[in-house]
Design an enzyme around this catalytic site. Structure first.
Site, short mmCIF file in Angstrom:
data_model
loop_
_atom_site.label_atom_id
_atom_site.label_comp_id
_atom_site.label_asym_id
_atom_site.label_seq_id
_atom_site.Cartn_x
_atom_site.Cartn_y
_atom_site.Cartn_z
N CYS A 267 0.82 -1.22 0.00
CA CYS A 267 0.00 0.00 0.00
C CYS A 267 0.85 1.27 0.00
O CYS A 267 0.64 2.18 -0.80
CB CYS A 267 -0.98 -0.02 1.16
N HIS A 327 -2.55 1.05 6.71
CA HIS A 327 -2.89 1.07 5.29
C HIS A 327 -2.99 2.51 4.80
O HIS A 327 -3.30 3.42 5.57
CB HIS A 327 -4.22 0.33 5.06
N HIS A 339 -5.82 2.30 -4.26
CA HIS A 339 -4.92 1.72 -3.25
C HIS A 339 -4.51 0.31 -3.67
O HIS A 339 -5.12 -0.30 -4.55
CB HIS A 339 -5.59 1.71 -1.87
#
Length: 385
Positions: A267, A327, A339
């Site tokens: 990420c 994240h 993402h």
């Protein structure tokens, strides 16, 4: 027994009972560590004191070591300095390096089976700190410290490193391509290449650039796949549209823990790569990136977000637990963010949208804006010699 009794009495005579000396020294060590190296991913300060006041361990921060010794002296604590200052002496003069593969895998420990910590692209400069068999502890330009095997980079002394850094370069801009032994795209390849790779420019030959690798190999790259680095850098104007365009060009890339390249991204490696290809160097991990830029107000929703803003997710702080950012994604507008989760994909914060991501929305923590305030970010233009 008599000797131990006399030793305790001797130490007590100086105001410290037996066992207090290392505890007091360790408290000072911890204070200095917290000041200079709170994040062990980007700094080394592994120092301990034994019962005799002998300081052992290692650090790559000479200023932190100097401050520690001064504080111990000021406190009247007697010590013996056996701290190793990195780069280690075993490295000799070759304490510099340049990545020699299209993508080098850098691991958390000096072994092939260790966790992938991060990646580095061809031509990236490295600081070499230590050695363990065929593995080297290196530090990347974003200060990340981890282990790279000998085949992933070219070690250099200061003169060779400065020569490489000062040479004219080309940057690869195609997501994937190859270099060739001759000016023939159907001929023998020298290596694969990915966007962001840097090579030394030798000359031009027709539709090809003649280039050199850090280890001295030469090759040819199609001009359509690359551009002179200085020219590319001068042309950069980071913007919302360009960030979104770069991100969408990576749609579908596989998720790879530790990945920061077109061969796979995690990420934060994804958001880092988006910004890198637009001229900005972000910190490596989501928990580091969250400290960059300025806070965007999302208390009443996501209306104030702009494309390019970073969204952070994880576990919010509780009464007895600390916040944990795990994240990150990038806002692209229209209620959506892009993402790396399973693969690079677009999700929505709108509950009525077909790509609504209930899981991520429920663990959303905050958003940060980098455009307009690049706090915590390095610009490539400012890093050029």
């Amino acid at each position: 027994m008599k000797f131990a009794t006399l030793l305790c009495a001797f130490i007590a005579g100086f105001g410290l009972s037996y066992g207090q000396l290392p505890k007091q020294m360790q408290k000072t060590i911890d204070q200095v560590r917290q000041q200079y190296a709170p994040d062990r991913r980007v700094a080394i300060f592994q120092i301990e004191a034994d019962e005799n006041g002998i300081l052992t361990g290692k650090t790559n921060l000479p200023e932190a070591k100097s401050d520690l010794l001064q504080k111990l002296s000021n406190a009247g604590l007697k010590y013996q300095d056996s701290i190793q200052t990195l780069p280690a002496a075993i490295l000799g003069e070759q304490i510099y390096g340049v990545v020699n593969l299209s993508v080098a895998n850098i691991r958390s420990q000096p072994r092939d089976a260790a966790e992938l910590a991060t990646q580095a692209l061809l031509g990236m400069p490295l600081k070499v700190l230590n050695k363990d068999r065929g593995w080297y502890l290196v530090q990347t330009p974003d200060h990340y410290i981890a282990w790279l095997d000998w085949g992933g980079f070219q070690r250099m002394n200061q003169a060779d490193f400065e020569s490489w850094e000062g040479a004219e370069k080309i940057i690869v801009l195609s997501p994937y391509t190859f270099s060739y032994e001759e000016t023939d795209a159907d001929g023998q390849t020298v290596s694969d290449l990915v966007a962001g790779d840097l090579l030394k420019m030798l000359d031009e030959k027709g539709e090809f650039y003649h280039v050199q690798y850090p280890d001295g190999r030469t090759a040819y790259i199609k001009k359509a796949d690359a551009r002179p680095y200085a020219e590319w850098l001068a042309s950069l104007t980071i913007s919302e549209d360009k960030l979104v365009g770069t991100a969408k060009r990576m749609m579908g890339l596989p998720y790879l823990w530790g990945g920061t390249s077109y061969k796979g991204v995690d990420c934060s490696g994804f958001t880092k790569t988006i910004y890198l290809l637009n001229g900005w160097v972000l910190p490596r991990d989501a928990s580091q990136q969250v400290h960059s830029g300025t806070l965007v107000d999302t208390d009443r929703g996501f209306d104030k977000l702009r494309p390019g803003d970073l969204l952070f997710f994880g576990t919010k702080a509780g009464e007895t637990t600390a916040e944990k950012v795990t994240h990150v994604g990038m806002w692209i507008g229209n209620g959506e963010f892009i993402h790396a989760s399973g693969k690079v994909r677009v999700s929505s914060m709108n509950a009525r949208a077909p790509n609504y991501d209930d899981f991520e929305k429920n663990r959303f923590i905050r958003a940060k804006r980098l455009l307009g305030n690049a706090r915590g970010v390095q610009e490539l233009k400012a890093m050029v010699n």
